[in-house]
Design a protein around this motif. Structure first.
Motif, PDB file in Angstrom:
ATOM      1  N   LEU A 303      -0.663  -4.371  -7.648  1.00  0.00           N
ATOM      2  CA  LEU A 303      -0.183  -3.136  -8.273  1.00  0.00           C
ATOM      3  C   LEU A 303      -0.148  -1.995  -7.259  1.00  0.00           C
ATOM      4  O   LEU A 303       0.654  -1.067  -7.395  1.00  0.00           O
ATOM      5  N   GLY A 304      -1.024  -2.065  -6.232  1.00  0.00           N
ATOM      6  CA  GLY A 304      -0.993  -1.052  -5.178  1.00  0.00           C
ATOM      7  C   GLY A 304       0.309  -1.075  -4.402  1.00  0.00           C
ATOM      8  O   GLY A 304       0.863  -0.014  -4.059  1.00  0.00           O
ATOM      9  N   PHE A 305       0.840  -2.267  -4.119  1.00  0.00           N
ATOM     10  CA  PHE A 305       2.136  -2.364  -3.454  1.00  0.00           C
ATOM     11  C   PHE A 305       3.240  -1.793  -4.342  1.00  0.00           C
ATOM     12  O   PHE A 305       4.198  -1.189  -3.852  1.00  0.00           O
ATOM     13  N   ARG A 306       3.101  -1.996  -5.648  1.00  0.00           N
ATOM     14  CA  ARG A 306       4.075  -1.427  -6.578  1.00  0.00           C
ATOM     15  C   ARG A 306       4.049   0.105  -6.520  1.00  0.00           C
ATOM     16  O   ARG A 306       5.104   0.759  -6.521  1.00  0.00           O
ATOM     17  N   ASN A 307       2.856   0.689  -6.460  1.00  0.00           N
ATOM     18  CA  ASN A 307       2.740   2.146  -6.380  1.00  0.00           C
ATOM     19  C   ASN A 307       3.241   2.687  -5.051  1.00  0.00           C
ATOM     20  O   ASN A 307       3.598   3.873  -4.949  1.00  0.00           O
TER      21      ASN A 307
END
Length: 601
Positions: A303-307
């Motif tokens: 999810l960090g890569f998504r953000n």
């Protein structure tokens, strides 16, 4: 006959086998999905950024393979421990060890093959869902995609078949070599739980020191590189083991000495149960804590890569939309965006030169991004006067020009000089909006129209990075693969860790039946017995869950080289993990309760 006995044995321990089976099915399903997506010909034939997703899914397959290998052998060791008494009884009745080994082999192998086939079937649906979500998110069209992938199915079956063949041979060999009395009394051997306080204190201090050392190594990982990875892994694993082997035992012993706690309801029984089992549970709790860290870490980083996608797109250019030769664009579409900034710069060009009006840039300076050493981005504005004799400052204009304009010599001239140039007037329009993501679709439409109006822009699907939409699409493609890989790896790890912990807890339920029945007969209410079960299992779930979360909070520092803020929106992955973990806890309590408590009619 052997097959019939094997099926009878499976039926007698059906709940335990279902726990093992669920973890295997999920592992096989996600393995098949990774393989199917990685061998997707449509992705391979797309542009280089889209095809990079193939490598990401292959990388996910390798990580999943390693964890699955550990899970299968660990889970099988629990299963064999529970069935040892049955095998010992068969030997007492005259069965030869060779036949027992064959029966164990059949049980292990049949369950493995059945789980692999069921997992592959589940993987078909999972592949369809992931393909739909991925293509929708990336806004790409995949023609003639089929979730049924023969190559992926073959790789999945071969991989899991080899694993279960090895596991079956190992199980059969271990059981066949044990004496009959050892098999019959294995589960009846009492554990030595009395330990010196000095030893507990030493292990507790050592565990804390090792964890701190591991966290420091993770913080300095970019300097230590491979040495830091190995050192952090060793120290954190050892530290986790000593924490469970000493700290929890010490806390339980202290709680038993507090009369207000120990003598309230069935607390003394619950604390004694935990103290008695903790030495046996040390290894499984340590392993579950590490799997929690892997599961939660995979979810968080994914999810960090998504953000990170919109952040990196915003860092490329301060403008949300660049319209070259803006005189060709319907300005009503631009007005519909309700732009916060809408500036037009006139220019003229010939084969070798491009001319801008100095006064227009003096009136509305052009913005550009300036990167600092700490990777932060600062908006810098340049006037026309500042750019006239400063080639570096002129890069602010170069960054939004067309590819064929960037090679021309730039001139910033006065209005009189501009009017004297015998060329047609064109316009460069720069737009900023209030919320780029909310207005992404209309901005994409205008950016696509800009590509059509200016053929020199790269049209291979990547586009020019002077356009924020192109940067966003490129980063979206690159990071979406990590996002999906992280989410499904986290799901696979969570399934495995929960099933392992459930397996261990339920394997001890059969020896607890007599204790709970005795408490029930001497007058203990079922509500108190159930409360005791909830608390006992709650401690066994909470311990590794909490320590795994601590590992993740410190471990995220390793990803500061890839993520600007790995701790952003941390409540989302933690919330997802807590919800799924809670579901497994509730199921475990329910199954354990039905095994150890006589139900009142």
């Amino acid at each position: 006959m052997l097959v019939k006995l094997s099926l009878t044995g499976v039926k007698s321990r059906l709940r335990d086998y279902l726990v093992l089976f669920s973890g295997l099915v999920m592992a096989a399903a996600i393995f098949y999905m990774f393989q199917s997506m990685a061998s997707n010909e449509a992705f391979l034939k797309s542009n280089s950024l889209v095809s990079s997703i193939v490598f990401i899914f292959y990388f996910g397959t390798v990580l999943l393979s390693i964890i699955t290998l550990v899970y299968i052998f660990y889970a099988n060791s629990f299963l064999m421990a529970m069935r040892q008494k049955d095998y010992g009884m068969f030997m007492m009745l005259g069965a030869k060890s060779k036949k027992i080994a064959q029966m164990i082999f059949i049980e292990t192998f049949l369950i493995g093959i059945l789980a692999t086939i069921c997992g592959s079937i589940v993987g078909l649906g999972l592949t369809s869902v992931v393909n739909h979500l991925l293509t929708t998110k990336l806004n790409i069209q995949i023609q003639h995609f089929s979730p049924l992938n023969g190559k992926a199915f073959l790789v999945t079956v071969v991989f899991f078949t080899i694993l279960f063949l090895i596991a079956a041979v190992s199980n059969a060999t271990v059981i066949a070599k044990k004496p009959i009395l050892t098999l019959l009394r294995e589960n009846q051997t009492p554990l030595q739980v009395k330990r010196r306080k000095s030893g507990l204190f030493f292990e507790a201090v050592l565990g804390v020191i090792l964890l701190i050392a591991g966290y420091v190594m993770m913080d300095q990982l970019m300097v230590l590189q491979l040495l830091g990875i190995a050192g952090a892994l060793v120290t954190i694993v050892l530290g986790t083991y000593f924490i469970f082997h000493s700290v929890i035992v010490f806390i339980l012993s202290m709680l038993k000495k507090v009369d207000n706690i120990a003598f309230k309801k069935l607390n003394n029984f619950t604390l004694s149960q935990l103290s008695f089992r903790m030495q046996e549970y040390t290894r499984i709790l340590s392993m579950v804590a590490m799997l929690v860290a892997l599961a939660l870490g995979a979810l968080t980083v994914g999810l960090g890569f998504r953000n990170e996608i919109p952040k990196m797109a915003n860092a490329v250019t301060p403008y949300d939309l660049v319209l070259n030769n803006a005189q060709k664009v319907d300005q009503q579409k631009v007005s519909a965006l309700n732009p916060t900034t809408d500036v037009n710069y006139q220019f003229k060009e010939d084969a070798e030169n491009i001319y801008y009006l100095t006064e227009e840039f003096n009136q509305t300076p052009i913005s550009t991004h300036e990167f600092k050493q700490d990777r932060s981005v600062k908006v810098k504005k340049y006037t026309g006067s500042e750019m006239q004799n400063n080639i570096t400052a002129q890069d602010a204009i170069r960054s939004v020009e067309l590819p064929d304009q960037q090679s021309k010599e730039m001139h910033l001239v006065s209005q009189a000089e501009f009017d004297a140039i015998d060329q047609s007037i064109d316009e460069l329009q720069l737009v900023q909006v209030n919320d780029f993501l909310k207005q992404l679709k209309p901005i994409q439409a205008l950016a696509h129209e800009n590509e059509k109006n200016n053929p020199s822009i790269d049209e291979d699907g990547i586009g020019s990075f002077s356009q924020k939409v192109s940067a966003y699409n490129s980063y979206n493609i690159m990071f979406s693969g990590f996002e999906f890989m992280g989410f499904f790896l986290g799901l696979a790890f969570l399934t495995m860790l929960a099933s392992c912990l459930m397996f261990k807890i339920l394997s001890g339920a059969y020896s607890d039946v007599q204790r709970y029945r005795m408490l029930n007969k001497i007058g203990a209410r079922q509500s108190l017995l159930k409360q005791s079960i909830r608390r006992e299992i709650g401690v066994l779930f909470l311990g590794p869950g909490f320590l795994g979360m601590v590992h993740v909070l410190f471990g995220l520092k390793m990803f500061t080289a890839f993520l600007s803020d790995p701790y952003q929106a941390l409540w989302i992955p933690f919330g997802i993990f807590f919800l799924l973990y809670l579901i497994y806890y509730v199921i475990t309590v329910w199954m354990y309760t039905h095994l150890v408590i006589e139900q009142q009619e």
